[in-house]
Enzyme design. Sequence first.
Site, PDB file in Angstrom:
ATOM      1  N   HIS A 131      63.910 -12.450 -10.481  1.00  0.00           N
ATOM      2  CA  HIS A 131      63.992 -13.282  -9.276  1.00  0.00           C
ATOM      3  C   HIS A 131      64.016 -14.748  -9.724  1.00  0.00           C
ATOM      4  O   HIS A 131      63.444 -15.087 -10.757  1.00  0.00           O
ATOM      5  CB  HIS A 131      62.732 -13.002  -8.439  1.00  0.00           C
ATOM      6  N   ASP A 208      55.545 -11.395 -13.460  1.00  0.00           N
ATOM      7  CA  ASP A 208      55.745 -11.522 -12.019  1.00  0.00           C
ATOM      8  C   ASP A 208      55.500 -10.136 -11.404  1.00  0.00           C
ATOM      9  O   ASP A 208      56.324  -9.232 -11.537  1.00  0.00           O
ATOM     10  CB  ASP A 208      57.186 -12.002 -11.753  1.00  0.00           C
ATOM     11  N   GLN A 211      56.672  -7.359  -6.943  1.00  0.00           N
ATOM     12  CA  GLN A 211      57.227  -6.098  -6.439  1.00  0.00           C
ATOM     13  C   GLN A 211      56.487  -4.882  -6.992  1.00  0.00           C
ATOM     14  O   GLN A 211      56.841  -3.746  -6.669  1.00  0.00           O
ATOM     15  CB  GLN A 211      58.719  -5.993  -6.802  1.00  0.00           C
ATOM     16  N   LYS A 234      54.214  -9.295   0.617  1.00  0.00           N
ATOM     17  CA  LYS A 234      54.925  -8.047   0.288  1.00  0.00           C
ATOM     18  C   LYS A 234      53.964  -6.869   0.208  1.00  0.00           C
ATOM     19  O   LYS A 234      54.365  -5.737  -0.016  1.00  0.00           O
ATOM     20  CB  LYS A 234      55.675  -8.205  -1.038  1.00  0.00           C
ATOM     21  N   CYS A 372      68.113 -13.584  -4.400  1.00  0.00           N
ATOM     22  CA  CYS A 372      67.480 -14.592  -5.294  1.00  0.00           C
ATOM     23  C   CYS A 372      67.535 -14.125  -6.738  1.00  0.00           C
ATOM     24  O   CYS A 372      66.556 -14.274  -7.494  1.00  0.00           O
ATOM     25  CB  CYS A 372      66.044 -14.889  -4.882  1.00  0.00           C
TER      26      CYS A 372
HETATM   27  N1  PLP Z   1      59.334 -12.622  -7.500  1.00  0.00           N
HETATM   28  C1  PLP Z   1      59.893 -11.528  -6.981  1.00  0.00           C
HETATM   29  C2  PLP Z   1      60.240 -10.370  -7.881  1.00  0.00           C
HETATM   30  C3  PLP Z   1      60.160 -11.457  -5.613  1.00  0.00           C
HETATM   31  O1  PLP Z   1      60.734 -10.370  -5.100  1.00  0.00           O
HETATM   32  C4  PLP Z   1      59.824 -12.567  -4.789  1.00  0.00           C
HETATM   33  C5  PLP Z   1      60.126 -12.565  -3.352  1.00  0.00           C
HETATM   34  O2  PLP Z   1      61.168 -12.155  -2.925  1.00  0.00           O
HETATM   35  C6  PLP Z   1      59.244 -13.679  -5.382  1.00  0.00           C
HETATM   36  C7  PLP Z   1      59.006 -13.674  -6.740  1.00  0.00           C
HETATM   37  C8  PLP Z   1      58.862 -14.879  -4.580  1.00  0.00           C
HETATM   38  O3  PLP Z   1      57.611 -14.680  -4.039  1.00  0.00           O
HETATM   39  P1  PLP Z   1      57.038 -15.586  -2.858  1.00  0.00           P
HETATM   40  O4  PLP Z   1      57.678 -15.080  -1.607  1.00  0.00           O
HETATM   41  O5  PLP Z   1      55.594 -15.349  -2.907  1.00  0.00           O
HETATM   42  O6  PLP Z   1      57.357 -16.984  -3.160  1.00  0.00           O
END
Ligand code: PLP
Length: 414
Positions: A131, A208, A211, A234, A372
Site C-alpha cells: 500500500h 504494516d 490487513q 479495518k 493505493c
Molecule cells: N496499509 C494497508 C495495507 C492498507 O490496506 C491501508 C488502508 O487501506 C493502509 C495501510 C492505510 O491505513 P489507514 O487507513 O489507517 O491510514
Amino acid sequence: MNAQAGTPATFDVQRIRADFPLLARTVHGKPLVYFDNANTSQKPYQVIEAVDRHYREHNANVSRAVHLLGEEATAAYEGARDALARFIHAPSRDELVLTSGTTQAANLVAYSFALPRLRPGDAILTTVLEHHANIVPWQLVAGRAGATVKAAPIDERGELIVEQYLAMLTPEVKLACVGHVSNVLGTVNPVREIAKECRKRGIPLFVDGSQAVPHRAVDVQALGCDFYALTGHKMLAPTGTGALWAKKEHLDAMPPFFGGGDMIREVRFDGTTFADVPHKFEAGTPNIAGFAGVAAAIDYYDALGFEALRAHEKSLLEHATARLRDIPGLRIFGEAADKEPVISFLIEGAQATDLATLLDLEGVAVRSGHHCAHPLMQFFGIPATLRASLAFYNTHAEVDAFVAALLKVRKLLR
Ligand code: PLP
C-alpha cells in the site's frame, strides 16, 4: 459442521450478522452485500454503543482533568492501549503508541526513526506489493536524506520473492519494510522468516499489519519484528484510530514527531523536556471515543475467537474463488498459497469501474481502482482491478448473490 463446508458448526454467522446493524440495510432496493471490508469494516453495535456511551456518560479530555469524568475518559483511552497490547501480544503497554491509523504510524517511524539514521547513499527496503502508506513515507524521508527506496519483487502469483528480498538486505539498508497481508491480493508475507534474517543483519523491520489484524491472531514477539502498525477502522473499530507498536529501545531513541500539549514534561524557552514513551508521541487531544470503540472491538474478537473466524473466512474464500474461476474471461490476480479473503480480478472486455458501478446498483459493494498500490498495478501492467474483500460476517449466500450479480452486469457491458 454447518451446511457450508469448513465453517465450524459453532460459528453462527446469522447470529453474528445481527450484531452489525448496517448489514441489514438495502442499497438501491436490494439487500446489501458488503464486500469492501479491506477498505473499511462494518461495526458491531457493541462498538457503536461504546462510542455512544462514551459521549453520553464519560466525555471529558484525557490526562488533564482531575475530575471524575476526566479520570473515566483517561481510563477508557488507556484501557484501549492495554487491550491493543494484549491483542498483538506486545511485551509492554508502554510500547504502544496510539495513532490515527497506519498512515500516521508509518510516518512517525519515517520521520522519527528513519530520517535521523539515513545518510546519503543509504536505502530503505520495501516491496512491490505494498500500500502507498508503506512506500510514500519512506520516499519522503529518503528524498530529504539523499537516500533511496528499493522495492523487492513479487512473482506472477503475487507472492513476494523472499530470496530476492533477503538478497536486497545489504549494509546500506537502514530500515526494512513489509506488509503482513496485501490489501490487493490477500497474500500473506512470511514476516517471521524475514524478521529473523533482518535480525541477523542488524536491520530493523517495520511491518504494516493493517490487513492482518482483522483476520488472524498477531503476536509481535513471535513475529520478531521491530515495528508493527495497525489501523482500527479495518478491525471493527471507528475511523481515526490505530497504533504503532515498537520495541522500547527504538521508542526511547526516537525524537518526538508532533509537538504540542500532552507530550511534554516541562516547556521552557531554554529547553523543553518530553514525556516518557509512549506519551511523547501523542501530542494533542486524541480520538478518545474512537479508542473506547477500539477496546470494544477487541472484546468482540476475543469473544468470537480467531480460530472459528479463520475457518469460516477460509471456507468463504474457497467458495468465492471457485465460483469466480468458473466465469469465462475472468482473471484472478493473486493466487498465493497463503492468502486472506481478498480477491482481485478483472473480466475481459469490461472496465473495473463500470462493473463496480453496476454491481452497486445490484446492492453489491466492491472496490475498483488501484487500491493505493500503483507499483503493484504497474507490475501486472493494468490500471485497476475489482476487489471483493470478505469478512467473518459475510456468508456463502452473499458470495452466490455477488456472482449472480456479476454475471448479470457483465452481460450489460457486452
Ligand atoms: N496499509 C494497508 C495495507 C492498507 O490496506 C491501508 C488502508 O487501506 C493502509 C495501510 C492505510 O491505513 P489507514 O487507513 O489507517 O491510514
